[in-house]
Design an enzyme around this catalytic site. Sequence first.
Site, PDB file in Angstrom:
ATOM      1  NE  ARG A 127     -41.845 -50.415  68.007  1.00 23.09           N
ATOM      2  CZ  ARG A 127     -41.855 -49.257  67.347  1.00 23.09           C
ATOM      3  NH1 ARG A 127     -40.881 -48.960  66.517  1.00 23.09           N
ATOM      4  NH2 ARG A 127     -42.824 -48.388  67.507  1.00 23.09           N
ATOM      5  CE1 TYR A 128     -36.701 -53.405  66.386  1.00 21.48           C
ATOM      6  CE2 TYR A 128     -36.702 -51.075  66.952  1.00 21.48           C
ATOM      7  CZ  TYR A 128     -36.978 -52.087  66.055  1.00 21.48           C
ATOM      8  OH  TYR A 128     -37.523 -51.783  64.839  1.00 21.48           O
ATOM      9  NE  ARG A 131     -32.095 -51.374  67.946  1.00 17.87           N
ATOM     10  CZ  ARG A 131     -32.229 -52.688  67.915  1.00 17.87           C
ATOM     11  NH1 ARG A 131     -31.779 -53.442  68.902  1.00 17.87           N
ATOM     12  NH2 ARG A 131     -32.839 -53.270  66.900  1.00 17.87           N
ATOM     13  CB  CYS A 140     -38.869 -30.041  62.902  1.00 13.92           C
ATOM     14  SG  CYS A 140     -39.168 -31.628  63.661  1.00 13.92           S
ATOM     15  CB  CYS A 144     -41.379 -33.915  56.738  1.00 11.89           C
ATOM     16  SG  CYS A 144     -39.696 -33.332  57.087  1.00 11.89           S
ATOM     17  CB  CYS A 147     -43.578 -35.909  60.199  1.00 16.16           C
ATOM     18  SG  CYS A 147     -42.748 -36.306  61.750  1.00 16.16           S
ATOM     19  NE  ARG A 149     -41.268 -40.412  66.740  1.00 15.74           N
ATOM     20  CZ  ARG A 149     -40.000 -40.532  66.409  1.00 15.74           C
ATOM     21  NH1 ARG A 149     -39.213 -39.488  66.378  1.00 15.74           N
ATOM     22  NH2 ARG A 149     -39.525 -41.723  66.136  1.00 15.74           N
ATOM     23  CG  ASP A 306     -44.073 -45.147  59.061  1.00 18.33           C
ATOM     24  OD1 ASP A 306     -43.741 -46.288  58.719  1.00 18.33           O
ATOM     25  OD2 ASP A 306     -43.365 -44.405  59.777  1.00 18.33           O
ATOM     26  CG  ASP A 343     -40.751 -48.737  61.572  1.00 15.83           C
ATOM     27  OD1 ASP A 343     -40.649 -49.696  62.356  1.00 15.83           O
ATOM     28  OD2 ASP A 343     -40.092 -47.688  61.672  1.00 15.83           O
ATOM     29  CE  LYS A 350     -35.899 -48.359  62.040  1.00 16.87           C
ATOM     30  NZ  LYS A 350     -36.098 -48.515  63.505  1.00 16.87           N
TER      31      LYS A 350
HETATM   32  S1  SF4 Z   1     -39.557 -36.103  59.562  1.00 18.02           S
HETATM   33 FE1  SF4 Z   1     -40.745 -35.266  61.298  1.00 18.02          FE
HETATM   34  S2  SF4 Z   1     -39.263 -35.179  62.967  1.00 18.02           S
HETATM   35 FE2  SF4 Z   1     -38.085 -35.322  61.078  1.00 18.02          FE
HETATM   36  S3  SF4 Z   1     -37.655 -33.213  60.463  1.00 18.02           S
HETATM   37 FE3  SF4 Z   1     -39.483 -33.844  59.395  1.00 18.02          FE
HETATM   38  S4  SF4 Z   1     -41.159 -33.147  60.726  1.00 18.02           S
HETATM   39 FE4  SF4 Z   1     -39.311 -33.152  61.969  1.00 18.02          FE
END
Ligand code: SF4
Length: 478
Positions: A127-128, A131, A140, A144, A147, A149, A306, A343, A350
């Site tokens: 995107r940038y 990088r 993971c 979370c 998250c 993703r 997000d 974001d 960002k």
């Molecule tokens: S924010 Fe998403 S990628 Fe990061 S540790 Fe938590 S679940 Fe995993």
Amino acid sequence: MERTLAPVQATAPVAPRTGRAHFYPDVADAQWNDWKWQFRHRITKLEELEKFLPIPAGERALRADVLRDFRMGITPYYLSLVDADDPADPILRQVAPIAEEYLFRDVGEEDPLGEERYSPVPGITHRYPDRVLMVISNSCAIYCRYCTRKRIMYEDAVPDVEIDRMVDYIAKTPRVRDVIVSGGDPLTYGTKKLESILSKLRAIPHLEIIRIGSRVPVSLPQRIDDELCAMLAQYHPLWINVHFNHPRELTPDAAAACDKLSRAGIPLNNQSVLLKGVNDDVPTMRALCTGLMKMRVRPYYLYQCDQIRGAEHFRTPVAKGIEVIEGLRGHISGLAVPTFVIDAPGGGGKVPVMPQYLLQHDTKNQRVVLRNFQDRLFVYHEPTGRARSVGERSGELDVDATPPITAETTATNGNGASKAASHAGAPAKNGNGKSASTRSNGSAAARVGADGKPVVGKSRWVHRGHSREERVRKANET
Ligand code: SF4
């Protein structure tokens, strides 16, 4: 008849229902400190979680439904940080499905940052200009609930052939000088597998910086062992972005993990997400940021949450983030103040969002009006190449409203407004950031700046009781 009081019964102290001793009293040190044991014993099912924490009647089916959409994973270590007596515990809230997640399961987006739109090969987001993001893992230590993703989280490792294609893209794109290796969590891989990827990246001549994004120091600090650190130290310049959200995550184990990484020469930066019910207040964020500094971890970003599907209950108004930053800036070291960023949806990148400290930029008269962390106003003159007249002096606008510098100056109330301001008679801010106090101080101490010298300014610019805008306007009239 004389009445006598019944003797007071001695009550045994109640042990806090938290910590390893509460949740895992029978687990030996050898197991507890083994990251593979921790990883294998993650809580992934509701019936496992229920053994430790009761699920409210009527919510079980909702929570089970939520887990069909997005998996659960909680290491025994991370569970041990939970306070079992707090139904709204901020640690548990980050990783356990709750009814609100069910309610908002259709609100939000699968890919709110448009990562796939900017993906030249699977796993790379470019995107940038200089990088790229490289997603090498779908797994993971903890999952979370907010998250970004969620859409890629399943247990299978990313196939080697896909990782090779990502490396190949970077090798063939000379303008890429910085890669963020992320996931999922790259540090959940074994050391050898991770090294095989890092060594390929390091062999690319134009790739200057390797960054790893990981929540493992927070969720599985046992993983940060000597073997891993010795391997990582061979691939410098290598940085790690960690992800602490709450001061209770700053445990001795987490501090030891960060210390090991620092001693391997790896700079550590923290990226927090502003989460309703977790860290959306000034005292919590202040404790987090100052605590991170003690662990030699630099608070780097504070993200607005997000618009991810099923995470609406975590989102806060943008004003909350501004309020939090305002409660940090000037009150603690600037090194400890993260940049609050949003974001931009769809792949805009960002965007930093700041409290407004530049109140006026008068290009005609080449001067600016600035506000400091105590809500005091100052005039600063830009260079003009000519001598300034007396009426063009720089300095503080309403010097009589200056609060004395005391220990209280560094404290803020829950709204991020300066306690010193309200104690000493300077305008305290109300919820709108407007000046609320009209009490005068006028003491000699009030005319002394942080350096002990008299502040420059003119007391005729006293406009207490007026809004910030009005104070600027009146200053311009003088
Ligand atoms: S924010 Fe998403 S990628 Fe990061 S540790 Fe938590 S679940 Fe995993």
